[in-house]
Design an enzyme around this catalytic site. Structure first.
Site, PDB file in Angstrom:
ATOM      1  N   TYR A 164       0.847  -1.287  -0.060  1.00 20.16           N
ATOM      2  CA  TYR A 164      -0.030  -0.107  -0.007  1.00 20.16           C
ATOM      3  C   TYR A 164       0.844   1.380  -0.070  1.00 20.16           C
ATOM      4  CZ  TYR A 164       0.908   0.717   5.048  1.00 20.16           C
ATOM      5  OH  TYR A 164       1.681   0.949   6.135  1.00 20.16           O
ATOM      6  N   CYS A 165       0.353   2.324  -0.196  1.00 17.98           N
ATOM      7  CA  CYS A 165       0.947   3.773  -0.244  1.00 17.98           C
ATOM      8  C   CYS A 165       0.043   4.560   0.250  1.00 17.98           C
ATOM      9  CB  CYS A 165       1.565   3.996  -1.760  1.00 17.98           C
ATOM     10  SG  CYS A 165       0.352   4.227  -2.974  1.00 17.98           S
ATOM     11  N   ARG A 166       0.091   5.912  -0.351  1.00 19.34           N
ATOM     12  CA  ARG A 166      -0.971   6.981  -0.001  1.00 19.34           C
ATOM     13  C   ARG A 166      -2.145   6.844  -0.912  1.00 19.34           C
ATOM     14  NH1 ARG A 166      -2.101  11.781  -1.866  1.00 19.34           N
ATOM     15  NH2 ARG A 166      -0.444  11.815  -3.392  1.00 19.34           N
ATOM     16  N   GLY A 172      -3.908  -0.407  -2.518  1.00 18.08           N
ATOM     17  CA  GLY A 172      -3.966   0.934  -2.931  1.00 18.08           C
ATOM     18  C   GLY A 172      -3.623   1.889  -1.462  1.00 18.08           C
ATOM     19  N   LEU A 195      -3.270   3.540   2.362  1.00 17.15           N
ATOM     20  CA  LEU A 195      -3.274   3.394   3.793  1.00 17.15           C
ATOM     21  C   LEU A 195      -4.594   2.869   4.354  1.00 17.15           C
ATOM     22  CD1 LEU A 195      -1.751   3.037   6.548  1.00 17.15           C
ATOM     23  CD2 LEU A 195      -1.906   5.526   6.602  1.00 17.15           C
TER      24      LEU A 195
END
Length: 133
Positions: A91-93, A117, A119
């Site tokens: 995941y990221c932002r 996708g 956080l």
């Protein structure tokens, strides 16, 4: 007649916009799974990887996540150290960097990857709490 033409253009514009948005959502999270599946992956020992910056990670990340910053020059070297047979949740932002990370991980032979996708979505899908520090 001009009124109908204007209406048709607006309708066509709406259809094109919805189509583009639909493709964008599919491309952004190609393996997004529902909550029971993501929670099962965590229970089965999937490694959770946060590909954001250290500053973003410190502000809040999934409990137990491993930070591998995709923007750092050592990213490719770090992912080559991963067990290619293990399962990973990334995941990221917003989903952009996680999708890039998944592509790069697959390019080196890692196949069991789930891109969740953002956080917030990763936390909601896995049931893993967001912690700071």
């Amino acid at each position: 007649m001009l009124a109908r033409l204007g209406s048709a253009r607006r309708s066509l514009s709406a259809v094109v916009t919805l189509t583009v948005l639909s493709f964008g959502l599919v491309a952004c999270g190609e393996e997004t799974v529902n909550s029971p599946q993501a929670a099962e992956l965590v229970s089965a020992g999937a490694v959770i990887i946060d590909v954001r910056t250290p500053e973003e990670f410190a502000a809040g990340h999934l409990d137990g996540a491993v930070l591998i910053d995709i923007k750092h020059p050592s990213f490719d070297a770090e992912i080559t150290k991963l067990d290619a047979t293990a399962s990973y949740i990334v995941y990221c932002r917003s989903g952009n960097r996680s999708a890039q990370a998944v592509d790069r991980m697959r390019a080196i032979g890692i196949e069991n990857i789930t891109d969740l996708g953002s956080l917030e979505n990763a936390s909601a899908q896995t049931g893993v709490a967001i912690v700071q520090g």
